[in-house]
Design a protein around this motif. Sequence first.
Motif, short mmCIF file in Angstrom:
data_model
loop_
_atom_site.label_atom_id
_atom_site.label_comp_id
_atom_site.label_asym_id
_atom_site.label_seq_id
_atom_site.Cartn_x
_atom_site.Cartn_y
_atom_site.Cartn_z
N SER A 486 -0.90 -4.46 -3.39
CA SER A 486 -0.54 -3.92 -2.08
C SER A 486 -1.76 -3.49 -1.27
O SER A 486 -1.65 -3.18 -0.09
N SER A 487 -2.93 -3.46 -1.93
CA SER A 487 -4.17 -3.08 -1.24
C SER A 487 -4.93 -4.32 -0.78
O SER A 487 -4.83 -5.39 -1.40
N THR A 488 -5.69 -4.17 0.29
CA THR A 488 -6.47 -5.30 0.80
C THR A 488 -7.50 -5.76 -0.22
O THR A 488 -7.71 -6.97 -0.41
N ALA A 489 -8.13 -4.82 -0.90
CA ALA A 489 -9.14 -5.18 -1.92
C ALA A 489 -8.49 -5.99 -3.04
O ALA A 489 -9.04 -7.01 -3.48
N GLY A 490 -7.32 -5.53 -3.51
CA GLY A 490 -6.63 -6.26 -4.56
C GLY A 490 -6.22 -7.65 -4.12
O GLY A 490 -6.32 -8.62 -4.90
N GLN A 491 -5.76 -7.78 -2.89
CA GLN A 491 -5.35 -9.08 -2.36
C GLN A 491 -6.55 -10.02 -2.24
O GLN A 491 -6.44 -11.22 -2.53
N LEU A 492 -7.70 -9.48 -1.83
CA LEU A 492 -8.91 -10.30 -1.72
C LEU A 492 -9.36 -10.79 -3.09
O LEU A 492 -9.78 -11.95 -3.24
N ILE A 493 -9.29 -9.92 -4.10
CA ILE A 493 -9.67 -10.31 -5.46
C ILE A 493 -8.72 -11.39 -5.97
O ILE A 493 -9.14 -12.40 -6.56
#
Length: 534
Positions: A486-493
Amino acid sequence: MCKTLEGMSTMEDSNRRVAKAAGLLMVAITLSRLLGFVRERAIAQIFGRTRLTDIFFAAFSIPDLMYYLLIGGALSAAFIPVFTSYLANNKEEEGWYVASTFINITILLLLGATILGIIFAPRLAPLVAYNFSGKDLELLVRQMRFMFPAVFFTALAGLQMGILNSYQVFGPPAFGPIVYNLAIIAACYTLGPSMSLTGLALGVVAGAVGNFLVQLPFVLSHNRGYRPVIDFSHPGIRKMIKLMIPALIGLSITQINLIINQNLASGLAAGSITALRYANRLMQLPLGIFAMGISTAIFPTLARQASRKEMGDFLSTFSLGLRSVFFITIPAGVGLWVLGEPIVRLLFQGAEFTAADTKATAFALGFYSLGLFAQSGIQIITRVYYSLNDTSTPVYTGLVTVIMNVILNLLFLSQTNLAHGGLALAFSLSGIFNFFALLLLLRKRLGSLDGGNITWSFLKTAIASLGMGLGVIWFLNWIQPAINASSTAGQLIEVGGAIGVGLVIFLVATFLMQMEELTLVLDLVREKLKRKKQ
């Protein structure tokens, strides 16, 4: 022997020019497409996936279709091959006389179409969304009237593109859409919150004007004799008209199918048109960057080779273009299928665009990705027909494709629970049929199409793409428990890591299979790196 070596050298020079032009176009189109996603994300963030966005995208479909009819058909099938033939045979002055007539006729047609479109917008609205009524229909008509002037300037920009591409100038036409997207993005954030869809419509018009103005100085610098003349009796104009009329149908088949799907989607749940739109935009990313870039780059070369009867080089250029497109778009299609939901979540989810909207969009994207290779191949093969001054064959196959699309749409809607996903599946299946029909008819006309190399390249690419897809699925199963999706960082990874893993697997597989297409790509990269060092 000398003639043979000279011919090989000429073909190598031609391939280098095509590769250079394609590389330039891909960079510019990539930037434009990325801005296109910023534009779509802006709309999603401000308006969500609602009836408002359905109305906006429906309103733009008639002007969009008119653009493809007037420019996609007229330029690709008629103007560029004829104008290029004059340039190739050292008849530039006569070519500009013909071009002047074509330009003047086009301007008059555009003015007439814009005025009539504004007047008859209430009659046109049901063609794009038959199920809209009441306030939804009133807003749709209003938005269509606001955006019709954009057709005039966008089509003029397309005409400028035809002139510059005939001179093998590709930069300015590729930069114009960047200005177009920036204007809509600015309007969305600055005017959207206060003026709603009217602000977006004003951004579309401003972007179209900017696209036209960016190219204008470069067209003026190549002007070799524009005249305020209309001469229907000139053989060049008669040839353009003969080529253009069937092409108005042939090259617009994809747009017609999209409008049919959109029309049927207007009777489904609210937001269905928007889900199809966003999914189609994602599918259009590799299609626009690579297939359009390569087909645009090779088209003037194909037209020159056909006009000079250099059929050996002509077939080599076609084979290279088709194999290159398959090498890129087959793995791209697999990637969009496997990574559909993570990509949509990263690009659009947030604010008014919910997790349910992400699932609905990814559902349609999976079905669209099935036909990506065929839609990309059509971009190449239609240019081959138009280089041969054959605009009729794409019309015949296209009409059958439209009928097939309608039948499949109705079948999937009535016999399955796929809903808007069924519309995307029908679009892909009809596109696959259209591509193979065009390919088989071209083989019947020309004989050998370097079919062995094309087929073997297709199979190798498909095998490598399958391995890539399995590797990406493994990576997603491994990484998802360890990240916050749900976080942008997690989605980018999640998305970045999966793309990296998939790319490595695909490159290793194609290297082990010693694919020529990989060598061509690496040589192009090495050449660019050498230039930078120098």
